[in-house]
Design a protein around this motif. Structure first.
Motif, PDB file in Angstrom:
ATOM      1  N   SER A 108       0.852  -1.188   0.000  1.00 51.09           N
ATOM      2  CA  SER A 108       0.000   0.000   0.000  1.00 51.09           C
ATOM      3  C   SER A 108       0.887   1.237   0.000  1.00 51.09           C
ATOM      4  N   TYR A 136      -0.007  11.322   3.454  1.00 45.27           N
ATOM      5  CA  TYR A 136      -0.493  12.169   4.543  1.00 45.27           C
ATOM      6  C   TYR A 136      -0.304  13.638   4.195  1.00 45.27           C
ATOM      7  N   GLU A 195       0.597   4.990   1.527  1.00 45.03           N
ATOM      8  CA  GLU A 195      -0.174   5.917   2.357  1.00 45.03           C
ATOM      9  C   GLU A 195       0.354   7.330   2.125  1.00 45.03           C
ATOM     10  N   ASN A 212      -5.016   6.122   0.878  1.00 43.01           N
ATOM     11  CA  ASN A 212      -4.359   4.853   1.186  1.00 43.01           C
ATOM     12  C   ASN A 212      -4.562   3.998  -0.062  1.00 43.01           C
ATOM     13  N   THR A 218      -4.136   1.003  -2.606  1.00 38.49           N
ATOM     14  CA  THR A 218      -3.876  -0.442  -2.624  1.00 38.49           C
ATOM     15  C   THR A 218      -4.169  -0.951  -4.026  1.00 38.49           C
TER      16      THR A 218
HETATM   17  C1  LIG Z   1      -3.937   1.157   4.329  1.00 36.74           C
HETATM   18  O1  LIG Z   1      -4.445  -0.021   3.765  1.00 36.74           O
HETATM   19  C2  LIG Z   1      -3.740  -1.191   4.188  1.00 36.74           C
HETATM   20  C3  LIG Z   1      -4.307  -2.361   3.418  1.00 36.74           C
HETATM   21  O2  LIG Z   1      -5.691  -2.372   3.481  1.00 36.74           O
HETATM   22  C4  LIG Z   1      -3.880  -1.350   5.690  1.00 36.74           C
HETATM   23  O3  LIG Z   1      -3.142  -2.476   6.119  1.00 36.74           O
HETATM   24  C5  LIG Z   1      -3.339  -0.100   6.371  1.00 36.74           C
HETATM   25  O4  LIG Z   1      -3.532  -0.184   7.753  1.00 36.74           O
HETATM   26  C6  LIG Z   1      -4.037   1.127   5.829  1.00 36.74           C
HETATM   27  N1  LIG Z   1      -3.406   2.289   6.407  1.00 36.74           N
HETATM   28  C7  LIG Z   1      -4.092   3.235   7.016  1.00 36.74           C
HETATM   29  C8  LIG Z   1      -3.295   4.368   7.574  1.00 36.74           C
HETATM   30  O5  LIG Z   1      -5.295   3.207   7.137  1.00 36.74           O
END
Ligand SMILES: *[C@@H]1O[C@H](CO)[C@@H](O)[C@H](O)[C@H]1NC(C)=O
Ligand SMILES: *[C@@H]1O[C@H](CO)[C@@H](O)[C@H](O)[C@H]1NC(C)=O
Ligand SMILES: *[C@@H]1O[C@H](CO)[C@@H](O)[C@H](O)[C@H]1NC(C)=O
Ligand SMILES: *[C@@H]1O[C@H](CO)[C@@H](O)[C@H](O)[C@H]1NC(C)=O
Ligand SMILES: *[C@@H]1O[C@H](CO)[C@@H](O)[C@H](O)[C@H]1NC(C)=O
Ligand SMILES: *[C@@H]1O[C@H](CO)[C@@H](O)[C@H](O)[C@H]1NC(C)=O
Ligand SMILES: *[C@@H]1O[C@H](CO)[C@@H](O)[C@H](O)[C@H]1NC(C)=O
Ligand SMILES: *[C@@H]1O[C@H](CO)[C@@H](O)[C@H](O)[C@H]1NC(C)=O
Length: 513
Positions: free
Chosen positions: A342, A346, A344, A358, A360
C-alpha cells in the motif's frame, strides 16, 4: 519568519536522522564495520537469485572474516527471527579445504577464518554455504534447488545500486529537462549528471537502460556559450565520443543508447538521464528513509526505484515531500501495486496528519489524478509486501510531485504543475472569471491533461488562448477528459462561469516539453 521555521523543521527532522544513520534503511550495523540485512527466501530458488537481490540493494551476500562478525551475524539473525539456514557469500570447490572457498566480494578465500561444521566443506552436498544461526556453524549445500534466507551486506556509508570504479550511478528513468535532472542528482548524494572519462565508462552507461523505448539519455556534458565543452561535475574534459556537436542544436548533450555516441540537443527537452556520485560520499541512496525532497517549483519524478521483487524483506520506504511555496501536490502516473502493498499519503509530516489516500491494488485505478495536501508537505509511505507475496507479476509505481498552483488566479506557471478550478474538487463559484498564464520559454510544447473535467455545458467554459496572438484555440464545457498539445511557448487559460448551476470543475496537469 515562516521560512526560518521551515528550515528549522527541516534540520530538526532530517539532518539528525541522516547523520546518525550509517546503514541504509533495513540494514543493521554490526561491529561498526558492516551493514547487514536478511532477505527472506525468494520465490525463485537458488543462490544466484538471492545474490542478485543483494546486488540490487547495493551490496553483496555477506563475507565473514572474523569470529566476532560471525557471532554478531548469527545473533542478529536470531534476533530478527531468522532461525533457519542462511546463505552466506562463500562458494567452495574442494572437500575439507577452506582455501578453495572464495568469498562473494572476490577478496580471497576462507583460509584465514572459517567456522565450518566438521566434515565441511563437503562439495558433494553443493558448492554453496549456509550458516545455522543457532550455532553459527557453516555447512555446504545445494546452490540451485533450494530457497533459503540470505544475509546481505552493504558498505557502512551510502549505498550504491550500481557501482563502476569509485562511483555510484543512478538512473532517472522518467524524462526531465537538463536542469531538473541536475537538481535530482544533487539530491542523490550530492551528485551530478554523469561525466564520462573512458570508453569503458561510456559502455557501462550505455548498457544501463535495457528499456528499448529509451533511445537517448542526457549526459553531464555541456557546451558553454563560448562553445567550450565541460562536465557538469567539473571533472576533466578528457574523453569525447561525439557523433555530432553543434551549438545551434543546443548546449546539452545526449548519448544514444544504440551506439553510445553523443549528440547536441536543446537542454529543455525531456529525457531520461543518469546521476553519478562518489561512492565514498556519505549519504543514503535508494529507499532509505526518510527521503527528503524539497521543490522550489520543479516537479520531481519519484518511483519505487526497484522492481517489487527486489523490495521484499525491506521495511517501508518513506518520503517527505516539501513545497516551500504553495500546497504540495502529487500525481501518480503509474500504479501497479501487489495485493499486499500500500501507499499511504499524509497531508503533513506529523503522526496526526490527515490521511490523504491509502492506495492499494484494489483502489489504485482511482488514483491516476492529482492529490493536493492541505499543507506544504506530503508524507508518502510505501509499504512493501514482505511475506507470502504474489511473485508472478512485477509491480512498481511512479509519481510526480510539486506545488499546486491552482490556489489563486492570475498566476504565471513557468514549470510543470497542476492547476484546478476554484474550490476543486468542491463546486466552483458562479459569476467567476479566472485566468492562468503558462510560459515555456525554453521548450517546444505545452501539454495539458485534464484528469477531471465537469462544468455546465455551454455555460461555464475553459478557454485556451495562444498568449502571443490572442487567438482562442480550445474551448471546453460539460463533461470532458482531454489531452491538448499546443506548440505555443505561452498560453492563457481562462475559466468563466455564468450566474447559475455549478459543478465540481476541473483539475489539469500542465507539462512543458
Ligand atoms: C492502508 O491499507 C492497508 C491495506 O488495506 C492497511 O493495512 C493499512 O492499515 C491502511 N493504512 C491506514 C493508515 O489506514
Ligand atoms: C588462500 O589465501 C591465502 C592468503 O589469505 C593464500 O596464501 C593462499 O594461497 C590462498 N589459497 C588459494 C588456493 O588461493
Ligand atoms: C551432506 O548431505 C547429507 C544429506 O543431506 C547429510 O546427511 C550429510 O551429513 C551432509 N554432509 C555434511 C558433511 O554435512
Ligand atoms: C549523428 O548526427 C547526425 C547529424 O549530424 C544525425 O542525423 C544522426 O542521427 C546522428 N546519429 C546518431 C547515431 O546519433
Ligand atoms: C497527536 O494526537 C495525540 C492525541 O490527540 C496527542 O496526544 C499528540 O500530542 C499529537 N501529536 C502531535 C505531534 O501533534
Ligand atoms: C498477500 O496476498 C495474498 C493474496 O494475493 C494472500 O494470500 C497472502 O496471505 C498475503 N500475505 C500477507 C503477508 O498478507
Ligand atoms: C475575464 O477576465 C479577463 C482578464 O481580466 C478579461 O480579459 C475577460 O474579458 C474576462 N472574461 C469574462 C467572460 O468576463
Ligand atoms: C457529467 O456526467 C455525470 C455522470 O454521467 C453526470 O452525473 C453529470 O451530471 C454530468 N455533468 C454535466 C455537467 O453534464
Amino acid at each position: 519568519m515562516c521560512k526560518i521555521l521551515v528550515l528549522l523543521l527541516f534540520s530538526f527532522c532530517f539532518f539528525i536522522v541522516t547523520n546518525a544513520i550509517v546503514c541504509r534503511d533495513g540494514f543493521t550495523l554490526i561491529n561498526n564495520n558492516k551493514c547487514i540485512a536478511f532477505l527472506p527466501p525468494y520465490f525463485d530458488p537458488g543462490y544466484s537469485n538471492s545474490e542478485y537481490r543483494c546486488n540490487w540493494l547495493g551490496g553483496n551476500v555477506v563475507s565473514i572474516r572474523t569470529a566476532i562478525d560471525n557471532t554478531a551475524i548469527a545473533k542478529l539473525a536470531i534476533n530478527k527471527g531468522y532461525l533457519d539456514k542462511i546463505w552466506i557469500g562463500l562458494k567452495c570447490w574442494e572437500d575439507n579445504n577452506p582455501d578453495n572457498c572464495i568469498w562473494a566480494d572476490q577478496q580471497g578465500n576462507a583460509s584465514s577464518y572459517n567456522n565450518f561444521q566438521p566434515g565441511n566443506p563437503q562439495t558433494n552436498n553443493g558448492s554453496c554455504v549456509y550458516m545455522i544461526p543457532a550455532t553459527g556453524k557453516w555447512v555446504s549445500g545445494d546452490c540451485d534447488n533450494v530457497r533459503f534466507t540470505v544475509a546481505c551486506e552493504t558498505d557502512i556509508i551510502g549505498a550504491c545500486t550500481h557501482k563502476f570504479g569509485d562511483y555510484c550511478y543512478h538512473p532517472i528513468v522518467g524524462g526531465t529537462n537538463h536542469d531538473e535532472a541536475l537538481n535530482i542528482c544533487e539530491q542523490l548524494c550530492g551528485g551530478s549528471l554523469v561525466s564520462i572519462h573512458s570508453p569503458e565508462e561510456n559502455e557501462y552507461i550505455r548498457g544501463y537502460f535495457i528499456d528499448p523505448k529509451i533511445t537517448r539519455i542526457y549526459i553531464g556534458a555541456k557546451m558553454s556559450n563560448a562553445a567550450t565543452n565541460y562536465w557538469s561535475d567539473d571533472t576533466d574534459w578528457d574523453f569525447v565520443n561525439f557523433n555530432h556537436s553543434n551549438i545551434n542544436d543546443g548546449l546539452c548533450y545526449t548519448m544514444s543508447t544504440n551506439d553510445g555516441k553523443w549528440n547536441s540537443i536543446n537542454c529543455g527537452r525531456s529525457l531520461p538521464s543518469i546521476c553519478k556520485w562518489k561512492a565514498s560520499s556519505s549519504c543514503q541512496a535508494t529507499c532509505t528513509g526518510p527521503k527528503y525532497r524539497e521543490e522550489t517549483g520543479l516537479i520531481t519524478l519519484l518511483t519505487s526505484e526497484l522492481s517489487y521483487n527486489q523490495y521484499r524483506g525491506i521495511p517501508p520506504c518513506y518520503y517527505v515531500l516539501h513545497v516551500p511555496n504553495g500546497l504540495a501536490a502529487i500525481w501518480f502516473n503509474s500504479l501497479q501495486l501487489d495485493p499486499n502493498s500500500s501507499i499511504e499519503l499524509y497531508s503533513g509530516t506529523s503522526e496526526n496528519s490527515t490521511l490523504l489516500a491509502n492506495i492499494t491494488q484494489e483502489n489504485q485505478n482511482d488514483y491516476y489524478k492529482s492529490l493536493t495536501s492541505s499543507s506544504q508537505f506530503i508524507k508518502l509511505v510505501s509499504n512493501q509486501c514482505n511475506d507470502n507475496c504474489d511473485v508472478t507479476n512485477d509491480y512498481s509505481w511512479s509519481a510526480l510531485f510539486g506545488p499546486n498552483y491552482g490556489a489563486s488566479c492570475g498566476e504565471v506557471l513557468y514549470t510543470r504543475g497542476v492547476i484546478t478550478s476554484q474550490n476543486y474538487p468542491n463546486n466552483y463559484p458562479n459569476n467567476y472569471n479566472c485566468t492562468y498564464y503558462i510560459q515555456n520559454p525554453g521548450g517546444y510544447f505545452i501539454t495539458i491533461y485534464f484528469d477531471h473535467f465537469e462544468t455546465e455545458e455551454n455555460h461555464d467554459f475553459v478557454n485556451v488562448y495562444d498568449q502571443k496572438s490572442g487567438t482562442l484555440q480550445y474551448s471546453f464545457s460539460g463533461n470532458c477528459t482531454q489531452y491538448l498539445f499546443g506548440s505555443e511557448k505561452s498560453m492563457r487559460i481562462e475559466f468563466t462561469t455564468d450566474g447559475r448551476n455549478t459543478f465540481s470543475g476541473w483539475s489539469a496537469h500542465i507539462d512543458l516539453v
